[in-house]
Design a protein around this motif. Structure first.
Motif, mmCIF file in Angstrom:
data_model
loop_
_atom_site.group_PDB
_atom_site.id
_atom_site.type_symbol
_atom_site.label_atom_id
_atom_site.label_comp_id
_atom_site.label_asym_id
_atom_site.label_seq_id
_atom_site.Cartn_x
_atom_site.Cartn_y
_atom_site.Cartn_z
ATOM 1 N N SER A 95 61.199 137.983 -53.459
ATOM 2 C CA SER A 95 60.009 138.784 -53.175
ATOM 3 C C SER A 95 60.385 140.195 -52.754
ATOM 4 N N ILE A 96 61.438 140.307 -51.939
ATOM 5 C CA ILE A 96 61.909 141.626 -51.526
ATOM 6 C C ILE A 96 62.371 142.421 -52.728
ATOM 7 N N ALA A 97 63.133 141.751 -53.597
ATOM 8 C CA ALA A 97 63.647 142.421 -54.805
ATOM 9 C C ALA A 97 62.507 142.877 -55.692
ATOM 10 N N ALA A 98 61.464 142.051 -55.813
ATOM 11 C CA ALA A 98 60.313 142.415 -56.642
ATOM 12 C C ALA A 98 59.612 143.641 -56.086
ATOM 13 N N SER A 99 59.496 143.723 -54.769
ATOM 14 C CA SER A 99 58.851 144.884 -54.157
ATOM 15 C C SER A 99 59.663 146.156 -54.398
ATOM 16 N N VAL A 100 60.963 146.029 -54.175
ATOM 17 C CA VAL A 100 61.844 147.187 -54.412
ATOM 18 C C VAL A 100 61.773 147.621 -55.872
ATOM 19 N N ALA A 101 61.785 146.623 -56.777
ATOM 20 C CA ALA A 101 61.723 146.942 -58.213
ATOM 21 C C ALA A 101 60.431 147.660 -58.556
ATOM 22 N N ALA A 102 59.318 147.232 -57.917
ATOM 23 C CA ALA A 102 58.022 147.880 -58.170
ATOM 24 C C ALA A 102 58.049 149.327 -57.722
ATOM 25 N N LEU A 103 58.626 149.553 -56.533
ATOM 26 C CA LEU A 103 58.735 150.921 -56.040
ATOM 27 C C LEU A 103 59.604 151.777 -56.959
ATOM 28 N N ILE A 104 60.745 151.206 -57.384
ATOM 29 C CA ILE A 104 61.643 151.935 -58.287
ATOM 30 C C ILE A 104 60.933 152.252 -59.597
ATOM 31 N N PHE A 105 60.187 151.254 -60.110
ATOM 32 C CA PHE A 105 59.474 151.460 -61.371
ATOM 33 C C PHE A 105 58.442 152.576 -61.240
ATOM 34 N N ALA A 106 57.687 152.567 -60.108
ATOM 35 C CA ALA A 106 56.674 153.604 -59.905
ATOM 36 C C ALA A 106 57.329 154.980 -59.814
ATOM 37 N N GLY A 107 58.436 155.061 -59.040
ATOM 38 C CA GLY A 107 59.138 156.339 -58.908
ATOM 39 C C GLY A 107 59.728 156.802 -60.227
ATOM 40 N N SER A 108 60.308 155.854 -60.971
ATOM 41 C CA SER A 108 60.907 156.200 -62.268
ATOM 42 C C SER A 108 59.858 156.675 -63.257
ATOM 43 N N SER A 109 58.674 156.036 -63.225
ATOM 44 C CA SER A 109 57.605 156.439 -64.147
ATOM 45 C C SER A 109 57.174 157.873 -63.882
ATOM 46 N N ALA A 110 57.000 158.208 -62.587
ATOM 47 C CA ALA A 110 56.609 159.577 -62.238
ATOM 48 C C ALA A 110 57.704 160.564 -62.630
ATOM 49 N N TYR A 111 58.956 160.160 -62.375
ATOM 50 C CA TYR A 111 60.086 161.036 -62.706
ATOM 51 C C TYR A 111 60.160 161.317 -64.209
ATOM 52 N N PHE A 112 60.079 160.249 -65.005
ATOM 53 C CA PHE A 112 60.174 160.427 -66.451
ATOM 54 C C PHE A 112 58.958 161.159 -67.015
ATOM 55 N N TYR A 113 57.793 160.999 -66.366
ATOM 56 C CA TYR A 113 56.613 161.751 -66.793
ATOM 57 C C TYR A 113 56.851 163.252 -66.609
ATOM 58 N N ASN A 114 57.359 163.601 -65.421
ATOM 59 C CA ASN A 114 57.644 165.014 -65.146
ATOM 60 C C ASN A 114 58.716 165.567 -66.095
ATOM 61 N N GLN A 115 59.730 164.747 -66.359
ATOM 62 C CA GLN A 115 60.781 165.190 -67.266
ATOM 63 C C GLN A 115 60.245 165.382 -68.685
ATOM 64 N N ASN A 116 59.318 164.518 -69.091
ATOM 65 C CA ASN A 116 58.726 164.638 -70.420
ATOM 66 C C ASN A 116 57.903 165.921 -70.536
ATOM 67 N N LYS A 117 57.147 166.226 -69.456
ATOM 68 C CA LYS A 117 56.370 167.472 -69.462
ATOM 69 C C LYS A 117 57.291 168.690 -69.523
ATOM 70 N N LYS A 118 58.379 168.624 -68.759
ATOM 71 C CA LYS A 118 59.348 169.733 -68.770
ATOM 72 C C LYS A 118 59.967 169.876 -70.163
ATOM 73 N N LEU A 119 60.288 168.737 -70.786
ATOM 74 C CA LEU A 119 60.867 168.788 -72.118
ATOM 75 C C LEU A 119 59.896 169.393 -73.123
ATOM 76 N N GLN A 120 58.618 169.064 -72.993
ATOM 77 C CA GLN A 120 57.605 169.643 -73.884
ATOM 78 C C GLN A 120 57.532 171.165 -73.714
ATOM 79 N N ASN A 121 57.555 171.604 -72.444
ATOM 80 C CA ASN A 121 57.527 173.050 -72.189
ATOM 81 C C ASN A 121 58.774 173.735 -72.738
ATOM 82 N N ASP A 122 59.923 173.075 -72.538
ATOM 83 C CA ASP A 122 61.173 173.641 -73.059
ATOM 84 C C ASP A 122 61.140 173.725 -74.579
#
Length: 262
Positions: A95-122
């Motif tokens: 259960s702890i691992a699942a919670s951590v994984a969810a947090l990592i997934f949420a953070g990674s999604s936001a990170y990759f979204y921002n990187q995708n926007k930056k790549l589009q601008n570039d």
């Protein structure tokens, strides 16, 4: 000059060789002729000089470095390293691992979204740079075409070259006139002009049927091969010092250079 040399000079291979457009076989042939025949070597040296003169008219600033811009953008791209999740030996840690994984997934999604926007601008920036590069290439091609046309005029056997040097009043003055009576064209190359007071200028004239005809003002800042009006049956070319903006009548007493065309 024998027929073999005439045939070679008429083939246009020297022009292609100067511009780097010959094949390897043609290059070998041209270099062989240059080394074997002094007449061809002299013509080659003359054409090289003319090309240098014409090239001054194409003095344009080199385009921005697109390659460096692209490489810099690529260097800034993130490298994401994904680590394999650890296995927990005890079931209550799932259960702890699942919670951590969810947090990592949420953070990674936001990170990759921002990187995708930056790549589009570039990408938009790079596309704009590429469009600018294409525009620069088109302008350079147009300039090269202009240079080629001027080079052909200078290398025309009918074109006569006149070196105009200054007298005691302007010892450092030097210009070169290229006149083709067959095609009725005239060009002038301003090599050097001594400094003048701000209220004065140099003006070039053609002596024609007892009168002096204005051919334009010579500007030190305009050191390039340019066209001047062709005057048929002109007897001489003269350069005088005139009031700023030019004069309608030549001040012959202020003549600083003259050359006969006859």
């Amino acid at each position: 000059m024998n027929e073999k040399i005439n045939t070679f000079l008429s083939s246009g291979l020297l022009d292609k060789y100067l511009l780097g457009e010959t094949t390897s076989e043609e290059t070998e042939m041209v270099e062989s002729y240059i080394s074997r025949y002094p007449e061809i070597e002299n013509e080659y040296n003359t054409m090289q000089h003319n090309l240098e003169v014409v090239a001054k008219a194409s003095a344009v600033e080199a385009p921005k470095s697109i390659l460096n811009t692209i490489l810099e953008e690529l260097d800034d791209a993130p490298v994401v390293k994904l680590n394999a999740p650890k296995r927990y030996k005890k079931w209550y840690k799932f259960s702890i691992a699942a919670s951590v994984a969810a947090l990592i997934f949420a953070g990674s999604s936001a990170y990759f979204y921002n990187q995708n926007k930056k790549l589009q601008n570039d990408t938009i920036i790079v596309d704009a740079e590429i469009d600018d590069l294409r525009s620069d290439i088109a302008q350079n091609n147009a300039m090269l075409d202009k240079v080629m046309r001027q080079l052909l005029k200078l290398n025309n056997p009918e074109t006569e070259k006149y070196i105009i040097k200054g007298n005691e009043r302007a010892k450092d003055l030097k210009t070169v006139a290229y006149i083709n009576p067959k095609e009725k064209t005239s060009m002038i190359d301003v090599v050097s002009l001594p400094e003048l007071p701000e209220e004065q200028c140099y003006q070039i004239w053609a002596e024609l049927q007892g009168k002096m005809v204005n051919l334009g003002i010579l500007d030190k800042a305009d050191r390039q091969l340019r066209n001047i009006p062709y005057m048929e049956d002109a007897l001489a070319l003269s350069i005088t010092i005139e009031p700023k903006g030019g004069n309608t009548i030549a001040s012959t007493k202020n003549s600083v250079a003259q050359i006969s065309l006859q």
